[in-house]
Design a protein around this motif. Structure first.
Motif, PDB file in Angstrom:
ATOM      1  N   TYR A  35     -44.750 -22.046 -42.244  1.00  0.00           N
ATOM      2  CA  TYR A  35     -43.342 -22.588 -42.980  1.00  0.00           C
ATOM      3  C   TYR A  35     -41.756 -21.687 -42.185  1.00  0.00           C
ATOM      4  N   LEU A  36     -40.746 -22.527 -42.456  1.00  0.00           N
ATOM      5  CA  LEU A  36     -39.861 -22.429 -41.734  1.00  0.00           C
ATOM      6  C   LEU A  36     -38.915 -22.857 -43.046  1.00  0.00           C
ATOM      7  N   VAL A  37     -37.399 -22.201 -42.048  1.00  0.00           N
ATOM      8  CA  VAL A  37     -36.530 -22.062 -43.451  1.00  0.00           C
ATOM      9  C   VAL A  37     -35.037 -21.937 -42.845  1.00  0.00           C
ATOM     10  N   GLU A  38     -34.385 -22.826 -42.553  1.00  0.00           N
ATOM     11  CA  GLU A  38     -32.939 -22.358 -41.446  1.00  0.00           C
ATOM     12  C   GLU A  38     -31.996 -22.854 -42.713  1.00  0.00           C
ATOM     13  N   ALA A  39     -30.590 -22.292 -42.779  1.00  0.00           N
ATOM     14  CA  ALA A  39     -29.770 -22.129 -43.829  1.00  0.00           C
ATOM     15  C   ALA A  39     -28.610 -21.719 -42.909  1.00  0.00           C
ATOM     16  N   PHE A  40     -27.872 -22.772 -43.406  1.00  0.00           N
ATOM     17  CA  PHE A  40     -26.221 -22.939 -42.172  1.00  0.00           C
ATOM     18  C   PHE A  40     -25.903 -22.103 -43.672  1.00  0.00           C
ATOM     19  N   GLY A  41     -24.621 -20.925 -42.931  1.00  0.00           N
ATOM     20  CA  GLY A  41     -23.642 -20.747 -44.025  1.00  0.00           C
ATOM     21  C   GLY A  41     -22.243 -20.934 -44.099  1.00  0.00           C
ATOM     22  N   THR A  47     -22.856 -18.472 -36.997  1.00  0.00           N
ATOM     23  CA  THR A  47     -24.467 -18.014 -37.046  1.00  0.00           C
ATOM     24  C   THR A  47     -25.086 -18.504 -37.210  1.00  0.00           C
ATOM     25  N   PHE A  48     -26.269 -18.778 -38.070  1.00  0.00           N
ATOM     26  CA  PHE A  48     -27.347 -19.476 -38.643  1.00  0.00           C
ATOM     27  C   PHE A  48     -28.626 -18.499 -39.376  1.00  0.00           C
ATOM     28  N   ASN A  49     -29.004 -18.596 -40.759  1.00  0.00           N
ATOM     29  CA  ASN A  49     -30.187 -17.444 -40.400  1.00  0.00           C
ATOM     30  C   ASN A  49     -30.970 -18.314 -40.791  1.00  0.00           C
ATOM     31  N   VAL A  50     -33.058 -17.960 -40.291  1.00  0.00           N
ATOM     32  CA  VAL A  50     -33.849 -18.841 -40.241  1.00  0.00           C
ATOM     33  C   VAL A  50     -34.997 -17.998 -39.943  1.00  0.00           C
ATOM     34  N   ASN A  51     -35.821 -18.097 -41.276  1.00  0.00           N
ATOM     35  CA  ASN A  51     -36.740 -17.682 -41.689  1.00  0.00           C
ATOM     36  C   ASN A  51     -38.423 -18.188 -41.324  1.00  0.00           C
ATOM     37  N   TYR A  52     -38.760 -17.175 -40.440  1.00  0.00           N
ATOM     38  CA  TYR A  52     -39.431 -18.103 -39.919  1.00  0.00           C
ATOM     39  C   TYR A  52     -41.594 -17.301 -40.327  1.00  0.00           C
ATOM     40  N   ILE A  53     -42.152 -17.435 -40.835  1.00  0.00           N
ATOM     41  CA  ILE A  53     -43.585 -17.023 -41.417  1.00  0.00           C
ATOM     42  C   ILE A  53     -44.850 -18.289 -40.466  1.00  0.00           C
ATOM     43  N   ASN A  87     -36.850 -12.669 -40.171  1.00  0.00           N
ATOM     44  CA  ASN A  87     -35.856 -13.390 -40.374  1.00  0.00           C
ATOM     45  C   ASN A  87     -34.797 -13.035 -39.250  1.00  0.00           C
ATOM     46  N   GLN A  88     -34.309 -14.343 -38.715  1.00  0.00           N
ATOM     47  CA  GLN A  88     -33.343 -13.884 -38.516  1.00  0.00           C
ATOM     48  C   GLN A  88     -32.466 -14.143 -37.866  1.00  0.00           C
ATOM     49  N   ASP A  89     -30.978 -13.963 -37.725  1.00  0.00           N
ATOM     50  CA  ASP A  89     -29.548 -14.412 -37.462  1.00  0.00           C
ATOM     51  C   ASP A  89     -29.115 -15.203 -36.176  1.00  0.00           C
ATOM     52  N   ILE A  90     -29.177 -16.275 -35.632  1.00  0.00           N
ATOM     53  CA  ILE A  90     -28.481 -16.500 -34.948  1.00  0.00           C
ATOM     54  C   ILE A  90     -27.661 -17.448 -34.590  1.00  0.00           C
ATOM     55  N   ASN A  91     -26.983 -17.571 -33.306  1.00  0.00           N
ATOM     56  CA  ASN A  91     -25.706 -18.003 -32.807  1.00  0.00           C
ATOM     57  C   ASN A  91     -25.941 -20.178 -32.803  1.00  0.00           C
ATOM     58  N   VAL A  92     -25.150 -20.551 -33.549  1.00  0.00           N
ATOM     59  CA  VAL A  92     -25.234 -21.872 -33.942  1.00  0.00           C
ATOM     60  C   VAL A  92     -25.177 -22.295 -32.442  1.00  0.00           C
ATOM     61  N   LEU A  93     -24.922 -21.874 -30.954  1.00  0.00           N
ATOM     62  CA  LEU A  93     -24.654 -22.401 -30.156  1.00  0.00           C
ATOM     63  C   LEU A  93     -26.335 -22.392 -29.451  1.00  0.00           C
ATOM     64  N   SER A  94     -27.028 -21.829 -30.062  1.00  0.00           N
ATOM     65  CA  SER A  94     -28.319 -22.091 -29.201  1.00  0.00           C
ATOM     66  C   SER A  94     -29.507 -23.355 -29.491  1.00  0.00           C
ATOM     67  N   LEU A  95     -28.614 -24.237 -30.413  1.00  0.00           N
ATOM     68  CA  LEU A  95     -29.565 -25.374 -31.297  1.00  0.00           C
ATOM     69  C   LEU A  95     -28.687 -26.366 -29.310  1.00  0.00           C
ATOM     70  N   TYR A 107     -36.593 -15.770 -29.976  1.00  0.00           N
ATOM     71  CA  TYR A 107     -36.075 -15.156 -31.312  1.00  0.00           C
ATOM     72  C   TYR A 107     -37.029 -14.379 -31.798  1.00  0.00           C
ATOM     73  N   PHE A 108     -38.855 -15.194 -31.816  1.00  0.00           N
ATOM     74  CA  PHE A 108     -39.573 -14.285 -32.743  1.00  0.00           C
ATOM     75  C   PHE A 108     -40.916 -14.169 -32.264  1.00  0.00           C
ATOM     76  N   THR A 109     -40.767 -13.425 -31.541  1.00  0.00           N
ATOM     77  CA  THR A 109     -41.745 -12.665 -30.761  1.00  0.00           C
ATOM     78  C   THR A 109     -42.705 -11.215 -31.626  1.00  0.00           C
ATOM     79  N   ASP A 110     -42.550 -11.471 -32.946  1.00  0.00           N
ATOM     80  CA  ASP A 110     -43.843 -10.396 -33.129  1.00  0.00           C
ATOM     81  C   ASP A 110     -44.873 -11.382 -34.102  1.00  0.00           C
ATOM     82  N   HIS A 111     -45.727 -10.709 -33.368  1.00  0.00           N
ATOM     83  CA  HIS A 111     -47.500 -10.809 -34.216  1.00  0.00           C
ATOM     84  C   HIS A 111     -48.109  -9.509 -34.311  1.00  0.00           C
TER      85      HIS A 111
END
Length: 239
Positions: A35-41, A47-53, A87-95, A107-111
């Motif tokens: 699942y992937l959730v992207e929240a733009f505040g 920045t926008f918050n990404v929760n990815y599992i 869970n990461q806060d990512i700069n919107v310019l990355s889009l 941004y998600f390197t943890d396994h």
């Protein structure tokens, strides 16, 4: 301009696949949950918050009858799982000029690897409505994942204690099931209304029609069971 239009929105995706073999008192299988959730505040903070599992693993399960009529049983399932994400806060310019896959890889390197245990108890009482009650404890003691690559352990999976109840009967050429589910019983910081789920299913052989309440919102859907292929669709809302 494209990024500005995203503020105030939450984008989500959820993909699950599973396969297995089941026989009386024993089962084994494999699964993948993603699942992937992207929240733009607030646009003041770019920045926008990404929760990815992303999980995948293998499970072996067994059931033990506790009564002579086999109406009460105790179940257990052991799982060996791998988890990627966090869970990461990512700069919107990355889009700009990037795909979702590029962002996840960057941004998600943890396994990590983990082992999980699930327990259950179910009983069916005598009677024409076949009242059934169950308790399920998923991820007993929380499931923790030990880092195999990245910079830290992937987030642990919190345990989930669930109570369920149902009745069954025949009416208007269909087999009806009415059910109640109370999830996250042991989670204290969650609103009670979000833990309750109610549902009704009318089964016409290969076709099932469903309706209910999910976190106070109306949900409805249908399913087709072709033995080797089962397709389900649902419309629902969550807090």
């Amino acid at each position: 301009t494209d990024v500005q239009a995203l503020y105030g929105k939450t984008l989500s995706a959820d993909i699950t696949a599973r396969s297995g073999f089941v026989m009386p008192y024993f089962g084994a299988g494999a699964y993948s949950n993603n699942y992937l959730v992207e929240a733009f505040g607030n646009p003041t903070y770019p920045t926008f918050n990404v929760n990815y599992i992303s999980d995948y693993g293998y499970t072996v399960a067994a059931a033990i009858p506790l009564s002579s009529d086999n109406n009460t049983s105790f179940g257990m399932a052991g799982r060996s799982a791998k988890r990627w994400g966090g869970n990461q806060d990512i700069n919107v310019l990355s889009l700009v000029g990037s795909s979702t896959q590029n962002i996840l890889d960057q941004y998600f390197t943890d396994h990590g690897n983990g082992n999980a245990l699930d327990l259950s108890l179910m009983t069916t009482l005598s009677g024409s409505l076949k009242p059934t009650f169950s308790f399920v404890w998923l991820d007993v003691g929380d499931t923790r994942y030990q880092m195999t690559s990245g910079v830290q352990d992937p987030p642990s999976q919190k345990n989930n204690l669930i109570f369920g109840a149902s009745i069954q009967h025949d009416f208007a050429l269909a087999s009806w099931t009415h059910s109640l589910e109370y999830k996250f019983i042991s989670t204290n910081n969650e609103d009670f209304s979000k833990k309750i789920h109610l549902g009704t299913e009318a089964s016409y052989g290969m076709i099932d029609l469903r309706a209910g309440l999910n976190q106070g919102y109306l949900t409805y859907g249908a399913g087709v069971d072709l033995w080797l292929l089962q397709v389900d669709a649902a419309i629902y809302a969550t807090e």
